[in-house]
Design an enzyme around this catalytic site. Structure first.
Site, short mmCIF file in Angstrom:
data_model
loop_
_atom_site.label_atom_id
_atom_site.label_comp_id
_atom_site.label_asym_id
_atom_site.label_seq_id
_atom_site.Cartn_x
_atom_site.Cartn_y
_atom_site.Cartn_z
N ARG A 89 26.67 69.85 -43.16
CA ARG A 89 25.57 69.92 -44.35
C ARG A 89 24.39 68.99 -43.97
O ARG A 89 23.37 69.00 -44.86
CB ARG A 89 26.12 69.46 -45.59
N ARG A 134 36.53 72.32 -62.13
CA ARG A 134 35.66 71.09 -61.23
C ARG A 134 34.72 70.72 -62.01
O ARG A 134 33.80 71.57 -62.61
CB ARG A 134 35.19 72.11 -59.98
P1 ADP Z 1 29.89 73.80 -53.35
O1 ADP Z 1 29.46 74.38 -51.96
O2 ADP Z 1 30.05 74.66 -54.20
O3 ADP Z 1 28.73 72.61 -53.75
P2 ADP Z 1 31.83 72.04 -52.24
O4 ADP Z 1 33.27 72.09 -52.51
O5 ADP Z 1 31.65 72.54 -50.68
O6 ADP Z 1 31.00 73.02 -52.95
O7 ADP Z 1 31.31 70.75 -52.02
C1 ADP Z 1 31.40 69.93 -53.40
C2 ADP Z 1 30.84 68.32 -53.05
O8 ADP Z 1 31.45 67.66 -52.10
C3 ADP Z 1 29.35 68.33 -52.67
O9 ADP Z 1 28.51 68.57 -53.77
C4 ADP Z 1 29.20 67.22 -52.01
O10 ADP Z 1 29.18 66.12 -52.99
C5 ADP Z 1 30.68 67.11 -51.28
N1 ADP Z 1 30.76 67.47 -50.04
C6 ADP Z 1 31.21 68.53 -49.47
N2 ADP Z 1 30.99 68.86 -48.08
C7 ADP Z 1 30.04 67.77 -47.72
C8 ADP Z 1 29.48 67.35 -46.70
N3 ADP Z 1 29.74 68.27 -45.32
N4 ADP Z 1 28.75 66.44 -46.36
C9 ADP Z 1 28.43 65.62 -47.61
N5 ADP Z 1 29.24 66.03 -48.80
C10 ADP Z 1 29.78 67.07 -48.60
#
Ligand code: ADP
Length: 193
Positions: A89, A134
């Site tokens: 990300r 969630r």
């Molecule tokens: P969505 O794509 O619906 O936002 P995720 O389940 O992928 O949901 O992620 C939920 C939260 O987890 C994000 O808003 C972030 O806070 C954290 N997160 C997930 N993956 C990462 C990542 N690769 N780097 C930083 N934070 C992450």
């Protein structure tokens, strides 16, 4: 090994399409969101540290998620390949992933980027919040914050992979089966190559 990244903003359908893709292609699903939520459920120190960021719709610090992915790769030595969902990300995460995969003698084959408009994303997430349990899907401010983090930090990751000619954009609106077919077409073309 065949490794792919399913890329796109929150609510673009990565989770839904990932489930189908892993079962069709026998890949190991690595979703940093799911991994973080299971750390929170287990009340681990990592989970506790991540929760405060997630509740605000902010990204969790790079070193935390990179370490988590590194362990997940080590814990799955038999995998045919990995589907990365919600990771990388940031550009720092993308660079770290390249290093980890190189150490294992493999690489990312393709980045499939789902494209969905902001209004549609917010609608989908609020709707998901009705049933997903969630907390980050219930509050529209948190949803908008996640979208803003995506635009500020994550959208640039597509450019990182574009430099290696690895990005394919796929329209993420319309029916789920049609989107799945478009994804499979791209994967099949690469598996055949
Ligand atoms: P969505 O794509 O619906 O936002 P995720 O389940 O992928 O949901 O992620 C939920 C939260 O987890 C994000 O808003 C972030 O806070 C954290 N997160 C997930 N993956 C990462 C990542 N690769 N780097 C930083 N934070 C992450």
């Amino acid at each position: 090994m065949f490794n792919l990244i399913l890329f796109g903003p929150p609510g673009s359908g990565k989770g839904t399409q990932s489930e189908r893709l892993i079962s069709k292609y026998g890949l190991k699903h690595l979703s940093t969101g799911d991994l973080l939520r299971s750390e929170i459920a287990g009340q681990t120190p990592l989970g506790m540290a991540a929760k405060s960021f997630m509740d605000k719709g902010q990204l969790v610090p790079d070193e935390v998620v990179i370490e988590m992915i590194s362990s997940a790769l080590d814990n799955n030595p038999q995998a045919n390949g990995f589907l990365f969902d919600g990771f990388p990300r940031t550009n720092a995460q993308a660079e770290a992933l390249d290093k980890l995969l190189t150490q294992k003698g493999t690489e990312i084959a393709v980045v499939l980027a789902l494209e969905v408009s902001e209004n549609e994303l917010v609608k989908r997430l609020l709707n998901r919040g009705l049933t997903s349990g969630r907390s980050d899907d219930i509050d529209e401010n948190v949803i908008r914050a996640r979208y803003s983090e995506y635009q500020k930090k994550t959208s640039a990751v597509a450019d990182y992979y574009k430099n290696y000619n690895k990005v394919i954009h796929i329209k993420g609106e319309g029916d789920v089966d049609g989107i799945f077919e478009s994804l499979c077409k791209e994967i099949d073309a690469r598996l055949a190559a």
